[in-house]
Design an enzyme around this catalytic site. Structure first.
Site, short mmCIF file in Angstrom:
data_model
loop_
_atom_site.label_atom_id
_atom_site.label_comp_id
_atom_site.label_asym_id
_atom_site.label_seq_id
_atom_site.Cartn_x
_atom_site.Cartn_y
_atom_site.Cartn_z
N LYS A 1 0.87 -1.18 0.00
CA LYS A 1 0.00 0.00 0.00
C LYS A 1 0.91 1.24 0.00
O LYS A 1 1.11 1.87 1.05
CB LYS A 1 -0.91 -0.03 1.22
CG LYS A 1 -2.14 -0.91 1.01
CD LYS A 1 -3.00 -0.98 2.24
CE LYS A 1 -3.84 0.26 2.46
NZ LYS A 1 -4.97 0.40 1.52
C1 LIG Z 1 -6.19 -0.52 -3.87
C2 LIG Z 1 -6.82 -1.37 -2.83
N1 LIG Z 1 -7.31 -2.58 -3.16
C3 LIG Z 1 -7.89 -3.39 -2.26
C4 LIG Z 1 -8.04 -3.00 -0.95
C5 LIG Z 1 -8.68 -3.95 0.03
O1 LIG Z 1 -7.73 -4.49 0.91
P1 LIG Z 1 -8.11 -4.92 2.39
O2 LIG Z 1 -9.24 -5.85 2.27
O3 LIG Z 1 -6.89 -5.54 2.92
O4 LIG Z 1 -8.49 -3.67 3.11
C6 LIG Z 1 -7.57 -1.75 -0.55
C7 LIG Z 1 -7.71 -1.32 0.84
O5 LIG Z 1 -6.82 -1.40 1.62
C8 LIG Z 1 -6.93 -0.91 -1.49
O6 LIG Z 1 -6.45 0.28 -1.16
#
Ligand SMILES: Cc1ncc(COP(=O)(O)O)c(C=O)c1O
Length: 305
Positions: A154
């Site tokens: 991230k």
């Molecule tokens: C680009 C992106 N995709 C997917 C997700 C979903 O990830 P998670 O379920 O770990 O929050 C997030 C959120 O964190 C995100 O920023």
């Protein structure tokens, strides 16, 4: 109640935590973060941090990509998070935002020869996309490729890609954007993973299509298998499959499980929230509050408030 932060290794009100305007990550996006939810169970009057260790594992992966060495173990990061929530005194759902960043106050784009720092913010946070039907468009922006900025972490800079898509969607009257990869396959939402229901099975893009490997995505795959006996196929998805799917939904820590009812002005299924999505939403709601003992390994309860 005030939003609280851990900043420069100290706990303080968020309003007192400030960075200098020359901070490297502010200029170049050289930071990575996590989004963790502390779910407040009003009936049982306790917080459940959901899969907090998995979030920190993923954050440390982002740190490796950005050459950020954090002086904390995963256990220590979890402990700091717990202490921050305890100090903040909230009795509602909270969002926890840890951020590891290049903290040197200097000009010059690079990853090497820079200081690193780490902070955590905790703030109240209701559901992000709402749990009613989401209307989406496929974005004119393509998902950033792993060879450009890896979506596996991230990484702050990558979220410019997300912001471009989200605002384009919003300005065109949609709730959310769906990214395609550079070669035209479905990738994910601006801040969520995507699932379709096709022939009664769940289908979701593979990690090689530039998605963040979502913790909610993994949770949904496991709940679908264990609780509903539904398999998930991780495979490339064509754009037109979005229009023909029986159901669609987004998953994410912020978004929870958010049903998609329309894509590019075409209803998904019959345009209502799907049957499988509804079942998963119910299961998920219980699980993130720490109420399903089968998944106790995913829960961290806060002992005192
Ligand atoms: C680009 C992106 N995709 C997917 C997700 C979903 O990830 P998670 O379920 O770990 O929050 C997030 C959120 O964190 C995100 O920023």
């Amino acid at each position: 109640m005030l939003p609280y932060a851990l900043f420069h290794k100290q706990f303080m009100p968020l309003s007192e935590a400030k960075i200098g305007i020359l901070t490297h990550s502010f200029h170049y996006g050289t930071a990575c973060f996590e989004g963790i939810r502390g779910n407040w169970d009003a009936e049982r009057e306790k917080f459940c941090l959901f899969r907090v260790e998995d979030h920190y594992k993923r954050m440390l992966n982002g740190c490796r990509i950005l050459k950020i060495n954090l002086p904390y173990s995963i256990d220590e990061l979890c402990q700091l998070t717990i202490e921050l929530i305890e100090r903040s005194g909230y009795h509602e759902d909270v969002y926890i935002r840890p951020l590891a960043y290049k903290s040197s106050e200097t000009i010059g784009v690079r990853l090497h020869d820079l200081e690193n720092d780490f902070l955590i913010i905790v703030t109240p946070f209701p559901p992000y996309l709402g749990t009613k039907g989401i209307r989406c468009c496929t974005s004119s922006w393509r998902r950033v490729d792993d060879t450009m900025i890896p979506a596996r972490g991230k990484i702050c800079g990558i979220y410019v890609n997300s912001a471009l898509a989200k605002t384009e969607a919003w300005e065109n009257g949609f709730d959310e954007a769906i990214f395609l990869t550079h070669d035209g396959h479905v990738s994910e939402g601006s801040g969520e993973n995507i699932f379709l229901v096709i022939n009664g099975k769940l289908v979701t893009p593979p990690s090689s299509d530039n998605i963040l490997l979502g913790i909610t995505r993994d949770t949904v795959i496991k709940l679908a298998k264990n609780e509903l006996d539904i398999d998930t196929v991780e495979r490339r998805i064509d754009r037109s499959e979005l229009y023909l799917a029986e159901e669609g939904f987004f998953t994410g820590t912020a978004a929870h499980i958010a049903p998609i009812v329309e894509v590019d002005h075409r209803p998904i299924g019959n345009g209502d929230i799907g049957r499988i999505c509804t079942k998963l939403q119910k299961l998920f709601k219980r699980v993130i509050l720490g109420r399903n003992p089968k998944y106790s390994g995913w829960y961290t309860f806060l002992a005192k408030l």
